[in-house]
Scaffold this motif. Structure first.
Motif, PDB file in Angstrom:
ATOM      1  N   UNK A 668       0.996  -1.105  -0.087  1.00 30.00           N
ATOM      2  CA  UNK A 668       0.004  -0.034  -0.038  1.00 30.00           C
ATOM      3  C   UNK A 668       0.618   1.007   0.093  1.00 30.00           C
ATOM      4  N   UNK A 669       0.553   2.169  -1.119  1.00 32.87           N
ATOM      5  CA  UNK A 669       1.600   3.423  -0.965  1.00 32.87           C
ATOM      6  C   UNK A 669       1.182   4.359   0.248  1.00 32.87           C
ATOM      7  N   UNK A 670       2.130   4.401   1.101  1.00 34.83           N
ATOM      8  CA  UNK A 670       1.960   5.117   2.381  1.00 34.83           C
ATOM      9  C   UNK A 670       2.031   6.565   2.330  1.00 34.83           C
ATOM     10  N   UNK A 671       3.230   6.786   1.376  1.00 33.47           N
ATOM     11  CA  UNK A 671       3.668   8.398   1.434  1.00 33.47           C
ATOM     12  C   UNK A 671       4.384   8.686  -0.104  1.00 33.47           C
ATOM     13  N   UNK A 672       4.138   9.846  -0.714  1.00 38.28           N
ATOM     14  CA  UNK A 672       4.696  10.168  -2.072  1.00 38.28           C
ATOM     15  C   UNK A 672       5.567  11.149  -1.918  1.00 38.28           C
ATOM     16  N   UNK A 673       6.863  11.195  -2.156  1.00 36.47           N
ATOM     17  CA  UNK A 673       7.822  12.334  -2.328  1.00 36.47           C
ATOM     18  C   UNK A 673       8.369  12.297  -3.704  1.00 36.47           C
ATOM     19  N   UNK A 674       9.211  13.304  -3.854  1.00 32.30           N
ATOM     20  CA  UNK A 674       9.608  13.664  -5.146  1.00 32.30           C
ATOM     21  C   UNK A 674      10.429  12.798  -5.855  1.00 32.30           C
ATOM     22  N   UNK A 675      11.063  11.793  -5.330  1.00 32.52           N
ATOM     23  CA  UNK A 675      12.057  10.648  -5.810  1.00 32.52           C
ATOM     24  C   UNK A 675      11.371   9.345  -5.838  1.00 32.52           C
ATOM     25  N   UNK A 676       9.963   9.472  -5.188  1.00 32.36           N
ATOM     26  CA  UNK A 676       9.268   8.023  -5.372  1.00 32.36           C
ATOM     27  C   UNK A 676       8.283   7.885  -4.458  1.00 32.36           C
ATOM     28  N   UNK A 677       8.166   6.700  -3.869  1.00 30.72           N
ATOM     29  CA  UNK A 677       7.045   6.467  -3.009  1.00 30.72           C
ATOM     30  C   UNK A 677       7.426   5.453  -1.906  1.00 30.72           C
ATOM     31  N   UNK A 678       6.858   5.508  -0.673  1.00 34.71           N
ATOM     32  CA  UNK A 678       7.156   4.609   0.232  1.00 34.71           C
ATOM     33  C   UNK A 678       5.853   3.816   0.376  1.00 34.71           C
ATOM     34  N   UNK A 686       8.133  -0.907   5.524  1.00 32.91           N
ATOM     35  CA  UNK A 686       8.316   0.121   4.375  1.00 32.91           C
ATOM     36  C   UNK A 686       9.512  -0.208   3.490  1.00 32.91           C
ATOM     37  N   UNK A 687       9.293  -0.074   2.280  1.00 33.22           N
ATOM     38  CA  UNK A 687      10.186   0.119   1.280  1.00 33.22           C
ATOM     39  C   UNK A 687      10.092   1.136   0.232  1.00 33.22           C
ATOM     40  N   UNK A 688      11.097   1.521  -0.439  1.00 38.72           N
ATOM     41  CA  UNK A 688      11.043   2.568  -1.390  1.00 38.72           C
ATOM     42  C   UNK A 688      10.957   2.276  -2.574  1.00 38.72           C
ATOM     43  N   UNK A 689      10.138   2.690  -3.319  1.00 39.64           N
ATOM     44  CA  UNK A 689       9.903   2.403  -4.886  1.00 39.64           C
ATOM     45  C   UNK A 689      10.303   3.795  -5.497  1.00 39.64           C
ATOM     46  N   UNK A 690      11.390   3.771  -6.013  1.00 43.91           N
ATOM     47  CA  UNK A 690      12.087   4.694  -6.595  1.00 43.91           C
ATOM     48  C   UNK A 690      11.285   5.181  -7.708  1.00 43.91           C
ATOM     49  N   UNK A 691      11.604   6.575  -8.129  1.00 50.02           N
ATOM     50  CA  UNK A 691      10.712   7.192  -9.366  1.00 50.02           C
ATOM     51  C   UNK A 691      11.018   6.164 -10.663  1.00 50.02           C
ATOM     52  N   UNK A 692      12.401   5.925 -10.644  1.00 48.71           N
ATOM     53  CA  UNK A 692      12.768   5.248 -11.949  1.00 48.71           C
ATOM     54  C   UNK A 692      12.491   3.945 -11.973  1.00 48.71           C
ATOM     55  N   UNK A 710      -3.201   3.636  -2.619  1.00 48.65           N
ATOM     56  CA  UNK A 710      -3.425   2.787  -3.351  1.00 48.65           C
ATOM     57  C   UNK A 710      -2.553   1.361  -3.226  1.00 48.65           C
ATOM     58  N   UNK A 711      -3.441   0.228  -3.642  1.00 47.06           N
ATOM     59  CA  UNK A 711      -2.678  -0.891  -3.316  1.00 47.06           C
ATOM     60  C   UNK A 711      -2.110  -1.470  -4.730  1.00 47.06           C
ATOM     61  N   UNK A 712      -0.682  -1.721  -4.741  1.00 49.72           N
ATOM     62  CA  UNK A 712       0.008  -2.041  -5.846  1.00 49.72           C
ATOM     63  C   UNK A 712       0.744  -3.257  -5.427  1.00 49.72           C
ATOM     64  N   UNK A 713       1.536  -4.125  -6.488  1.00 53.59           N
ATOM     65  CA  UNK A 713       1.944  -5.250  -6.448  1.00 53.59           C
ATOM     66  C   UNK A 713       3.660  -4.654  -6.529  1.00 53.59           C
ATOM     67  N   UNK A 714       4.408  -5.107  -5.822  1.00 50.41           N
ATOM     68  CA  UNK A 714       5.733  -4.734  -5.779  1.00 50.41           C
ATOM     69  C   UNK A 714       6.823  -6.002  -5.710  1.00 50.41           C
ATOM     70  N   UNK A 715       8.020  -5.678  -6.286  1.00 52.45           N
ATOM     71  CA  UNK A 715       9.134  -6.882  -6.296  1.00 52.45           C
ATOM     72  C   UNK A 715      10.208  -6.145  -5.474  1.00 52.45           C
ATOM     73  N   UNK A 716      10.884  -7.161  -4.443  1.00 49.57           N
ATOM     74  CA  UNK A 716      12.008  -6.975  -3.872  1.00 49.57           C
ATOM     75  C   UNK A 716      13.029  -7.024  -4.722  1.00 49.57           C
ATOM     76  N   UNK A 717      13.935  -5.625  -4.970  1.00 47.01           N
ATOM     77  CA  UNK A 717      14.983  -5.603  -5.768  1.00 47.01           C
ATOM     78  C   UNK A 717      16.346  -5.799  -4.929  1.00 47.01           C
ATOM     79  N   UNK A 718      16.336  -5.190  -3.800  1.00 47.74           N
ATOM     80  CA  UNK A 718      17.752  -5.118  -3.230  1.00 47.74           C
ATOM     81  C   UNK A 718      17.341  -4.919  -1.709  1.00 47.74           C
TER      82      UNK A 718
END
Length: 730
Positions: A668-678, A686-692, A710-718
């Motif tokens: 679930x998207x908790x917070x949106x910042x300029x460089x992405x979303x937590x 919490x994990x960081x989904x970078x804008x890129x 918003x509910x989204x599906x994410x993948x663990x990158x590193x």
């Protein structure tokens, strides 16, 4: 420097030189103890004699900063007005030496005590009195009694006489005695509050002790006042005064050979005009009784002055200035005789009270809506408005002692003000006088041991609105209730009462809750503060020349009865307190399971910051024992923050997931910042989904693609330490 006398006393050595310096003074003493050097001088004006019936004695204790290798701080690089410690020390010396002067001594006298070198372990108040007494004893003034001081401490339960300042800091008792080789003249006592880690308390919320018994209770640090009971205090006084008496014997033997030849001085005749005394008794008994009735209602009464004018109007031959002064003394003597005889023979006081009776008391709390807390305490014709203000550590009073390294902070202040209107005087309000400073210090010593500041700064201001005796004790009672009206934690309920005594030969009467008239005409002024169980502070000045410990013990127990009566009334008033919630800062203490601290703080402190901003509070968490302190401008915010924290603690704990690179999860998207979303993962991490990583195409604005919740599906990158880097799952 050549020393004439070297003495080994209880836990201290003193060396004296007489006549080497300050030779033009009537008497001088150069005292060295450890690395402390003090010069005391006595000078009298031989050509002037004051006419009024009082002793024109002035004592000044002065500390020089060079004595500790310092330059005065601030803009002016020389000593300016005396510090509180200097003023209080001057008062102690004055009160101890004043009883030595003979009746009728009217020459203006100046005693000056100067600290030239300071030892960080020396007790300056003890040494100041000893030096001043030595200078007076060897002077050419006809005073042949030595006065000295002894301080007693209680360190680790053991009595220590003449302790070092380090020992005194670790003591639960501070007792200062002064007297001669035969008589105890003055007592100053206070207990010293401390933290005691031996109290078990059930934490909040209660954990299951079956899982871990140690989690069922926590050991808390509880504030204790160390108030001393009457029997224990008498025992300590007995031991201490024996050392005091023995020390004075040593002083007199050692100083005797160095006494100057006594200078003949005229004393004011202390014989009363018998004709005037008899005239007043024969013709104005009813007027004296009427005057006493008025003086029972006010510390200042014009009744005696008016009586004097009426007598002079009918006896014109007494209109001479000197004769009028004799008439004043005759009227005063008749009045004093009546007051004392009525107490000793009839066991009745001028206002009709019994000897143990306390005047009527009324209490109103939080009478000032914009102040943090206040109490209007009225006892008889004495009334104190005590106002409390709370602040933080930065609001503390900064001060620097002579041997302190750097500045110190005073977090508990009691300021006492005594305007002229409180006794019906037409006088302007001026700067703080020695008496006001002394009374405020006594009230502070009474209240400080019971007060748990817990990092706060508290200022109590006592405005005396009306006075007829024991306004300092009204300050103690009102001060305690002001503390409670501010919801400040106290370890005991403390009240104060002023005691007096009238004696004639073997006959004596002890008075509870004395008024101004009884203070003036009595033989003892004895102020006692404490709880129902023990004494936190005490101040006693004896006017008749000593007191037996048996009589003192009786006075202490009578004071205890009076305190208990007053405390019962105070507790009733305390139960009716309504807090000034709109303006009163609030503090809440509670415990949590330390295992939940991570959830309260949140990742990178996010959760605790949100609580602080939302409820406008400050939060302090002890990670070791789970103690939480919340401070805010009002109770609503504090209670709201507490409830929010308890919601986090009481929420079902999510089982932590062991995340692996390449795995996909719903988030679930908790917070949106300029460089992405937590993005919050299933277990709350919490994990960081970078804008890129949001889209294969370039994203200019994250909010164009995602929104909070918003509910989204994410993948663990590193994994980067404790941080998780996410990408959009396909």
């Amino acid at each position: 420097m050549k020393y004439d006398v070297e003495l080994k006393l209880e836990n201290r050595e003193e060396a004296y030189s007489f006549g080497s310096v300050a030779k033009q003074a009537n008497g001088s003493a150069w005292l060295k103890s450890g690395n402390t050097v003090i010069l005391a001088t006595v000078v009298i004006d031989e050509t002037e004699v004051v006419k009024d019936n009082f002793l024109p004695l002035t004592v000044q204790y002065i500390e020089k900063t060079y004595a500790a290798g310092k330059i005065p701080g601030g803009f002016f690089k020389r000593e300016t007005k005396p510090s509180d410690f200097e003023t209080l020390t001057s008062r102690i010396v004055d009160r101890s030496l004043r009883p030595l002067f003979p009746t009728g001594f009217g020459h203006p006298t100046q005693i000056t005590i100067m600290v030239f070198s300071a030892d960080s372990e020396s007790d300056m108040q003890v040494l100041a009195l000893n030096a001043a007494s030595a200078a007076l004893y060897v002077s050419d003034i006809d005073i042949n009694r030595s006065v000295s001081a002894v301080r007693a401490a209680k360190v680790d339960g053991e009595l220590v006489l003449n302790p070092t300042l380090t020992q005194l800091k670790n003591s639960t008792l501070d007792l200062y005695l002064s007297g001669t080789k035969e008589e105890l003249l003055m007592i100053e006592m206070r207990s010293i509050g401390s933290e005691k880690v031996d109290v078990e308390e059930v934490p909040e919320p209660l954990l299951d002790p079956i899982m871990d018994p140690s989690l069922g209770t926590v050991v808390l640090s509880k504030h204790v006042s160390n108030a001393m009971n009457e029997d224990e205090l008498i025992e300590v006084l007995d031991k201490t005064q024996k050392v005091l008496f023995a020390s004075n014997v040593e002083y007199e033997v050692a100083f005797g050979p160095h006494q100057k030849e006594i200078k003949p001085l005229d004393l004011k005749a202390d014989e009363l005009n018998s004709e005037m005394v008899e005239y007043v008794k024969a013709n104005h008994v009813s007027d004296i009784h009427n005057a006493l009735s008025q003086m029972a209602k006010s510390e200042r009464s014009t009744a005696l002055r008016q009586l004097r004018k009426n007598i002079i109007a009918s006896k014109e031959e007494w209109a001479d200035v000197d004769l009028e002064l004799e008439l004043k003394e005759a009227i005063e003597a008749v009045k004093k005789e009546f007051v004392r005889a009525q107490i000793l023979n009839d066991k009745v006081r001028a206002d009709g009270r019994a000897l143990t009776e306390v005047r009527p008391i009324s209490i109103d709390t939080n009478v000032l809506p914009s102040a943090h807390a206040s109490c209007l305490f009225t006892r008889g014709q004495t009334q104190a408005l005590v106002v409390l203000t709370m602040g933080g550590p930065k609001d503390a009073q900064m001060f620097e002692g002579l041997t302190d390294e750097g500045t110190q902070n005073e977090n508990f202040m009691v300021h006492y003000n005594f305007p002229g209107f409180s006794v019906g005087e037409a006088s302007p309000v001026m700067g703080t006088k020695r008496r006001e400073l002394g009374h405020g210090n006594l009230a502070k010593r009474a209240l400080e041991p019971i007060t748990n500041l817990d990092g706060q700064t508290v200022r109590l201001v006592s405005e005396i609105l009306e006075s007829n005796g024991s306004s300092s004790m009204a300050t103690v009672c009102g001060g305690y209730l002001a503390l409670r009206a501010a919801d400040i934690e106290t370890s005991d309920t403390v009240a104060g009462i002023a005691m007096g005594m009238v004696s004639e030969g073997d006959k004596y009467a002890i008075l509870s809750d004395i008024m101004g008239l009884e203070d003036h005409d009595g033989d003892m002024d004895f102020k006692v503060t404490g709880s129902k169980d023990g004494i936190t502070a005490m101040q006693m000045d004896i006017k008749l020349g000593g007191i037996s410990l048996n009589v003192l013990k009786e006075a202490l127990y009578q004071a205890k009865e009076g305190r208990s009566h007053i405390i019962d009334i105070m507790l009733e008033a305390e139960s009716k307190i309504e807090f000034n919630d709109g303006v009163l800062p609030s503090t809440e203490h509670f415990h949590i399971d330390p295992g939940f601290i991570g959830e309260i703080i949140g990742q990178a402190g996010k959760t605790i910051r949100e609580i602080i901003e939302k409820f406008e509070v400050a939060i302090d968490i002890d990670k070791k024992d789970g103690k939480v302190k919340i401070t805010g401008k009002n109770k609503e915010g504090v209670y709201g923050a507490k409830a929010h924290i308890q919601t986090i603690v009481n929420a079902p704990k999510k089982e932590k997931i062991k995340y692996e690179v390449g795995s996909s999860y719903d988030g679930v998207v908790k917070r949106i910042v300029d460089f992405g979303a937590f993005v919050e993962l299933p277990d709350g991490t919490d994990g960081l989904l970078h804008i890129s990583k949001i889209s294969k195409e370039r994203v200019e604005n994250v909010k164009d693609i995602l929104h909070e919740g918003q509910k989204i599906k994410v993948e663990i990158l590193e994994f980067k330490g404790n941080k998780i880097s996410l990408g959009m799952a396909e």
